[in-house]
Scaffold this active site. Structure first.
Site, mmCIF file in Angstrom:
data_model
loop_
_atom_site.group_PDB
_atom_site.id
_atom_site.type_symbol
_atom_site.label_atom_id
_atom_site.label_comp_id
_atom_site.label_asym_id
_atom_site.label_seq_id
_atom_site.Cartn_x
_atom_site.Cartn_y
_atom_site.Cartn_z
ATOM 1 N N SER A 89 19.805 54.717 -26.267
ATOM 2 C CA SER A 89 20.587 54.813 -27.487
ATOM 3 C C SER A 89 19.792 55.471 -28.617
ATOM 4 C CB SER A 89 21.116 53.433 -27.875
ATOM 5 O OG SER A 89 22.145 53.552 -28.825
ATOM 6 N N LYS A 141 39.576 45.617 -48.220
ATOM 7 C CA LYS A 141 38.288 45.129 -48.701
ATOM 8 C C LYS A 141 37.624 44.141 -47.746
ATOM 9 C CE LYS A 141 34.986 45.111 -51.611
ATOM 10 N NZ LYS A 141 34.072 46.223 -51.539
#
Length: 176
Positions: A89, A141
């Site tokens: 990765s 949010k």
């Protein structure tokens, strides 16, 4: 003349606390500091990045990738990535900034991709009698909150972000 060996091991991130014997607090700072020292030392003829990492934060990996590329362009000093036990990765991402990559036959590498994990603790909290009340300034949010189910809009936004980061990762690998 000398070759500088820089170890990049463990989880790649920017949140590690400094030890008493280290002047840098995280992997990004450690690599940046050593590259700066190599720039100042005219006896350095090459850099070996010894990678043993499963990856980590996207931003930290991207910063290291760009610092290494910038170092190579500024100095002309070759950089070789040596993959040890694991260079997956973010480790692979960083290695792509090198002039050459060497992997041991037993190195675990690859894992080119991006993942975001969003646990949902809502049902657990409900079972133990904990209620979460949210007051927010906008519809999105609290996206990704561990205290509620993810909506389809939430999922679409996060999937778009993951797709964008994945495409950047692919571009880095192709370029490197």
């Amino acid at each position: 003349e000398k070759i500088l060996l820089i170890d990049i091991s463990g989880i790649i991130g920017m949140t590690v606390k400094p030890s008493m014997l280290s002047r840098e607090s995280d992997i990004v700072s450690r690599v940046y500091y050593r590259l700066q020292k190599a720039t100042e030392d005219h006896r350095v003829r090459g850099i070996i990045l010894r990678l043993d990492t499963p990856g980590g934060e996207v931003t930290a990996s991207d910063i290291l990738y760009n610092e290494i590329r910038s170092f190579r362009e500024r100095t002309g000093i070759p950089v070789v990535s040596l993959m040890m036990g694991v260079a997956a990765s973010g480790g692979y991402y960083i290695a792509a900034a090198s002039d050459h990559i060497i992997a041991h036959p037993s190195t675990i590498t690859g894992s080119i991709g991006v993942i975001s994990i969003f646990p949902n603790l809502g049902e657990l909290f409900s079972k133990i009698g904990v209620e979460i009340n949210v007051i927010k300034s906008g519809e999105m949010k609290d996206s990704g909150s561990a205290f509620r189910d993810m909506t389809e809009d939430d999922r679409a936004v996060f999937q778009a972000v993951v797709n964008e980061l994945y495409q950047k990762f692919l571009d880095v690998v192709v370029q490197g």
